[in-house]
Every structure is written in structure tokens, then in C-alpha cells.
Design a protein around this motif. Structure first.
Motif, PDB file in Angstrom:
ATOM      1  N   LEU A 180      -5.353   8.952  -6.326  1.00  0.00           N
ATOM      2  CA  LEU A 180      -3.932   8.653  -6.511  1.00  0.00           C
ATOM      3  C   LEU A 180      -3.154   8.832  -5.214  1.00  0.00           C
ATOM      4  O   LEU A 180      -2.295   8.018  -4.862  1.00  0.00           O
ATOM      5  N   SER A 181      -3.452   9.888  -4.482  1.00  0.00           N
ATOM      6  CA  SER A 181      -2.764  10.141  -3.219  1.00  0.00           C
ATOM      7  C   SER A 181      -3.118   9.090  -2.180  1.00  0.00           C
ATOM      8  O   SER A 181      -2.243   8.525  -1.519  1.00  0.00           O
ATOM      9  N   ALA A 182      -4.422   8.823  -2.034  1.00  0.00           N
ATOM     10  CA  ALA A 182      -4.851   7.825  -1.047  1.00  0.00           C
ATOM     11  C   ALA A 182      -4.275   6.455  -1.376  1.00  0.00           C
ATOM     12  O   ALA A 182      -3.783   5.739  -0.490  1.00  0.00           O
ATOM     13  N   GLY A 183      -4.312   6.058  -2.642  1.00  0.00           N
ATOM     14  CA  GLY A 183      -3.790   4.752  -3.036  1.00  0.00           C
ATOM     15  C   GLY A 183      -2.300   4.639  -2.797  1.00  0.00           C
ATOM     16  O   GLY A 183      -1.813   3.631  -2.259  1.00  0.00           O
ATOM     17  N   ARG A 184      -1.555   5.678  -3.180  1.00  0.00           N
ATOM     18  CA  ARG A 184      -0.100   5.645  -2.995  1.00  0.00           C
ATOM     19  C   ARG A 184       0.262   5.513  -1.524  1.00  0.00           C
ATOM     20  O   ARG A 184       1.126   4.703  -1.157  1.00  0.00           O
ATOM     21  N   TYR A 185      -0.378   6.284  -0.667  1.00  0.00           N
ATOM     22  CA  TYR A 185       0.041   6.311   0.730  1.00  0.00           C
ATOM     23  C   TYR A 185      -0.557   5.181   1.564  1.00  0.00           C
ATOM     24  O   TYR A 185      -0.002   4.823   2.590  1.00  0.00           O
ATOM     25  N   LEU A 186      -1.662   4.603   1.100  1.00  0.00           N
ATOM     26  CA  LEU A 186      -2.103   3.351   1.717  1.00  0.00           C
ATOM     27  C   LEU A 186      -1.068   2.255   1.428  1.00  0.00           C
ATOM     28  O   LEU A 186      -0.709   1.475   2.321  1.00  0.00           O
ATOM     29  N   ALA A 187      -0.610   2.207   0.183  1.00  0.00           N
ATOM     30  CA  ALA A 187       0.424   1.229  -0.184  1.00  0.00           C
ATOM     31  C   ALA A 187       1.718   1.494   0.586  1.00  0.00           C
ATOM     32  O   ALA A 187       2.368   0.555   1.078  1.00  0.00           O
ATOM     33  N   TYR A 188       2.107   2.757   0.689  1.00  0.00           N
ATOM     34  CA  TYR A 188       3.303   3.135   1.455  1.00  0.00           C
ATOM     35  C   TYR A 188       3.177   2.672   2.904  1.00  0.00           C
ATOM     36  O   TYR A 188       4.109   2.097   3.487  1.00  0.00           O
ATOM     37  N   GLY A 189       2.002   2.904   3.499  1.00  0.00           N
ATOM     38  CA  GLY A 189       1.787   2.506   4.890  1.00  0.00           C
ATOM     39  C   GLY A 189       1.873   1.008   5.092  1.00  0.00           C
ATOM     40  O   GLY A 189       2.466   0.526   6.071  1.00  0.00           O
ATOM     41  N   ILE A 190       1.290   0.244   4.163  1.00  0.00           N
ATOM     42  CA  ILE A 190       1.308  -1.215   4.278  1.00  0.00           C
ATOM     43  C   ILE A 190       2.732  -1.749   4.149  1.00  0.00           C
ATOM     44  O   ILE A 190       3.191  -2.572   4.954  1.00  0.00           O
ATOM     45  N   ILE A 191       3.452  -1.273   3.116  1.00  0.00           N
ATOM     46  CA  ILE A 191       4.832  -1.728   2.916  1.00  0.00           C
ATOM     47  C   ILE A 191       5.705  -1.345   4.107  1.00  0.00           C
ATOM     48  O   ILE A 191       6.501  -2.161   4.619  1.00  0.00           O
ATOM     49  N   ALA A 192       5.560  -0.103   4.576  1.00  0.00           N
ATOM     50  CA  ALA A 192       6.365   0.371   5.707  1.00  0.00           C
ATOM     51  C   ALA A 192       6.057  -0.425   6.973  1.00  0.00           C
ATOM     52  O   ALA A 192       6.967  -0.774   7.740  1.00  0.00           O
ATOM     53  N   ALA A 193       4.778  -0.741   7.202  1.00  0.00           N
ATOM     54  CA  ALA A 193       4.400  -1.495   8.401  1.00  0.00           C
ATOM     55  C   ALA A 193       5.019  -2.889   8.391  1.00  0.00           C
ATOM     56  O   ALA A 193       5.484  -3.384   9.426  1.00  0.00           O
TER      57      ALA A 193
ATOM     58  N   VAL B  59       0.223   2.700  -8.159  1.00  0.00           N
ATOM     59  CA  VAL B  59       0.405   3.278  -6.819  1.00  0.00           C
ATOM     60  C   VAL B  59       1.346   2.421  -5.981  1.00  0.00           C
ATOM     61  O   VAL B  59       2.093   2.931  -5.136  1.00  0.00           O
ATOM     62  N   GLY B  60       1.323   1.082  -6.222  1.00  0.00           N
ATOM     63  CA  GLY B  60       2.250   0.220  -5.490  1.00  0.00           C
ATOM     64  C   GLY B  60       3.694   0.476  -5.878  1.00  0.00           C
ATOM     65  O   GLY B  60       4.580   0.551  -5.023  1.00  0.00           O
ATOM     66  N   ALA B  61       3.936   0.642  -7.182  1.00  0.00           N
ATOM     67  CA  ALA B  61       5.293   0.918  -7.650  1.00  0.00           C
ATOM     68  C   ALA B  61       5.772   2.277  -7.168  1.00  0.00           C
ATOM     69  O   ALA B  61       6.921   2.430  -6.725  1.00  0.00           O
ATOM     70  N   VAL B  62       4.896   3.280  -7.216  1.00  0.00           N
ATOM     71  CA  VAL B  62       5.261   4.621  -6.748  1.00  0.00           C
ATOM     72  C   VAL B  62       5.548   4.598  -5.255  1.00  0.00           C
ATOM     73  O   VAL B  62       6.492   5.229  -4.772  1.00  0.00           O
ATOM     74  N   ALA B  63       4.731   3.849  -4.499  1.00  0.00           N
ATOM     75  CA  ALA B  63       4.940   3.765  -3.049  1.00  0.00           C
ATOM     76  C   ALA B  63       6.290   3.147  -2.720  1.00  0.00           C
ATOM     77  O   ALA B  63       7.027   3.646  -1.858  1.00  0.00           O
ATOM     78  N   MET B  64       6.640   2.063  -3.425  1.00  0.00           N
ATOM     79  CA  MET B  64       7.886   1.371  -3.136  1.00  0.00           C
ATOM     80  C   MET B  64       9.098   2.180  -3.577  1.00  0.00           C
ATOM     81  O   MET B  64      10.049   2.367  -2.818  1.00  0.00           O
ATOM     82  N   LEU B  65       9.062   2.681  -4.812  1.00  0.00           N
ATOM     83  CA  LEU B  65      10.226   3.371  -5.364  1.00  0.00           C
ATOM     84  C   LEU B  65      10.371   4.791  -4.830  1.00  0.00           C
ATOM     85  O   LEU B  65      11.453   5.188  -4.379  1.00  0.00           O
ATOM     86  N   CYS B  66       9.289   5.559  -4.880  1.00  0.00           N
ATOM     87  CA  CYS B  66       9.371   6.975  -4.515  1.00  0.00           C
ATOM     88  C   CYS B  66       9.291   7.202  -3.012  1.00  0.00           C
ATOM     89  O   CYS B  66       9.997   8.068  -2.479  1.00  0.00           O
ATOM     90  N   SER B  67       8.421   6.446  -2.336  1.00  0.00           N
ATOM     91  CA  SER B  67       8.218   6.696  -0.909  1.00  0.00           C
ATOM     92  C   SER B  67       9.193   5.915  -0.036  1.00  0.00           C
ATOM     93  O   SER B  67       9.935   6.504   0.747  1.00  0.00           O
TER      94      SER B  67
END
Length: 315
Positions: free
Chosen positions: A37-50, A227-235
Motif C-alpha cells: 500500500l505504501s509503495a503503490g501510493r507513493y509511486l503514484a504520488y511520484g508519477i503525478i508530481a513529476a 492508491v491512485g486516488a489516495v495519492a492524488m487526494l491525500c498526497s
């Protein structure tokens, strides 16, 4: 000044509303390990942020020195990777209420840490706020830990570890943002996401290649969506709002804004479980909200902080 103060409080509340969703993610994907869950969320966060930071990447790199990049590395670990692994483990082992309770101690820890920062008010003026927050958390703890079948020692230890990691992040991030004026709150959130995404690549190897258990394609697509939704909304959104609050508010008051993560986490938990809050939970929410109101009143613009009071009595 007053407008910035109010906007900072509004941003802190909005960040808490988004961050409260993280307590639901482990329940929505119970078959996946905390590291996944952590790896998936923050990989998604990194991709969106990049993707979002790409147009201004070259300009941003020139505004940051080695100290800022080192800060991004350890903030990404403390506030994202380590924190979420421990939090997900706590939720899956001990439940949403127990994890919310322990993480709910963060406002008290951060407020105490920020009580000697610049623009801080004397600690005695924060005593009513801290007392209300402690009473509210005690209500949650009594209700959560007295219920049959809830809580566990491993879950409690993971939640305490997450609390320490989160407190270090909030205090450190606020102090770094106070020092850096060359990037906006949104840009700092995106930079944190890029660095965290790189760190998540290291975590992804043991998380996905060495983990036990098999999932069908439907489960994987559900996992990607969560994980994509959590990355976008939470991160992405939540962290940008939090950075704005951290810059606009004194650390002691910003720390109290974390209460809304606990409040919204509980609210989402009630909706997920399809029930009304108990008397203890209702009392806890009232007390926690009262603690934030008292803290905001103590920091209201126009009231002298510690530095101003010292200047007043200086010859």
C-alpha cells in the motif's frame, strides 16, 4: 495578517479532511500488505508530481541547494514512506479507531514542540486547548480499546511508530518551509512527491516481488484505483494545503490542525461501518473541536506572542 491566518486555518481543515481518507485505504484493500500500500501510493504520488512539476523543473532545481534536497529526502521518508507503512500495519492489526486514537496524539506532540518557536504564545495559554484535546483522545481510547476484539500490541506499536514519524515530519516540514522562500507551498509538495516516488522504487522491490499471496486482475485494478486516488487526494492536494497552513500559521497552531485528520478519519470510519458514533466518540469529537477552537483563539492576530511580550517588558 488576519486574512492569512483564516486562510491557513481553512487550509489545515481541508488538509485534514483529505488526510482522513488514508485510514480507509487499508480497509478497502485488506488483501494487500502495508508495504504494498505504501509503495503503490507513493509511486503514484511520484508519477503525478513529476508530471505536474515538469514544466518548471529546471527553474526549481536552481532555487534549491543541497540542504533543501537533503530535507526533501528525509521528509519523504519520515512523512510518507515510513509513516504510511506503520499506519497501514496499525490499521490492519488494530483497526481504524485505535490507529486514529494514537495518531490523534500528534496535535499535542506538535503543539508542545512548537511552543518555543517564533510567534509562539506562552504554553500556559495553550493549556486549555491541550487539556480538551487530551480529554477527547481519552474518550476515543476508552471506547476503542474497551471494545471486544479491537486493538493488538503489534498494532499499537506500529501506531506509536507512525506517531513519532509523523510528528518529526510535521515539525521538520514547518521549519524548512519557514526558512525557504524560493518555492511555493504547492511546488514544495510536488518536489516532495518526486523524491518520495524515487524512494518508493526501492520499497517496491521487496513489497511486490518478495511478498506472499496472489491477486487476480480485478483485485490489482482495484488496488491501482485506491492508491491512485489516495495519492492524488491525500498526497498531492492534501500536502499542498498543509504546506500552505504550515507557512500561514505558527507551528503550535498548525499542530492543532492535525486534529481534523483524526475527526474526519473517525467520520469516514463511521460511514464505512454504517453506524452512528457512540456517546464516547461523540464527546471526543466535541472535545477535540473545542481544543482547536481554544488554540486558534490563543493565537488570534493581535494577541502578543512570546517574543512580543518580552519586547513589551524590555527596558
Amino acid at each position: 495578517m488576519v486574512k492569512d491566518h483564516r486562510r491557513g486555518i481553512a487550509a489545515g481543515i481541508a488538509a485534514g479532511a483529505l488526510w482522513g481518507l488514508i485510514f480507509l485505504a487499508p480497509e478497502l484493500a485488506p488483501g494487500f500488505a502495508p508495504m504494498q500500500l505504501s509503495a503503490g501510493r507513493y509511486l503514484a504520488y511520484g508519477i503525478i508530481a513529476a508530471v505536474l512539476v515538469a514544466p518548471s523543473w529546471n527553474a526549481l532545481r536552481q532555487r534549491l541547494g543541497r540542504a533543501e534536497w537533503r530535507a526533501l529526502v528525509w521528509l519523504g521518508l519520515a512523512g510518507n514512506i515510513v509513516y504510511y507503512v506503520l499506519l497501514a500495519a496499525a490499521v490492519q492489526s488494530g483497526g481504524v479507531a485505535m490507529a486514529s486514537l494514537v495518531i490523534g496524539l500528534a496535535p499535542i506532540a506538535v503543539t508542545l514542540a512548537g511552543s518555543r518557536d517564533r510567534h509562539a504564545v506562552p504554553l500556559r495559554r495553550l493549556a486549555p486547548s491541550l487539556a480538551l484535546s487530551a480529554a477527547g483522545l481519552a474518550c476515543i481510547g476508552w471506547d476503542a480499546l474497551s471494545a471486544p476484539g479491537t486493538g493488538s500490541l503489534p498494532g499499537l506499536l506500529c501506531a506509536l511508530g507512525a506517531l513519532v514519524s509523523w510528528t518529526l515530519y510535521v515539525v521538520g516540514n514547518s521549519r524548512v518551509l519557514a526558512r525557504i522562500t524560493t518555492v511555493s507551498a504547492r511546488e514544495w509538495s510536488l518536489l516532495t512527491g518526486v523524491v518520495t516516488g524515487i524512494e518508493a522504487l526501492v520499497l517496491a522491490v521487496p513489497a511486490f516481488l518478495l511478498a506472499d499471496g496472489m491477486h487476480d486482475s480485478a483485485a490489482w485494478w482495484k488496488f491501482v484505483g485506491i492508491v491512485g486516488a489516495v495519492a492524488m487526494l491525500c498526497s498531492v492536494l492534501g500536502n499542498a494545503l498543509w504546506n500552505h497552513a504550515s507557512r500561514a500559521l505558527p507551528l503550535a497552531l498548525a499542530g492543532q490542525m492535525i486534529v481534523f485528520e483524526t475527526l474526519f478519519g473517525l467520520l469516514y470510519g463511521f460511514l464505512w461501518e454504517g453506524r452512528w458514533p457512540t456517546m464516547s466518540e461523540s464527546a471526543a469529537m466535541v472535545l477535540l473541536t473545542g481544543g482547536v477552537v481554544c488554540c486558534a483563539a490563543a493565537h488570534a492576530p493581535g494577541k502578543p506572542g512570546r517574543g512580543a511580550m518580552l519586547l513589551k517588558v524590555a527596558p
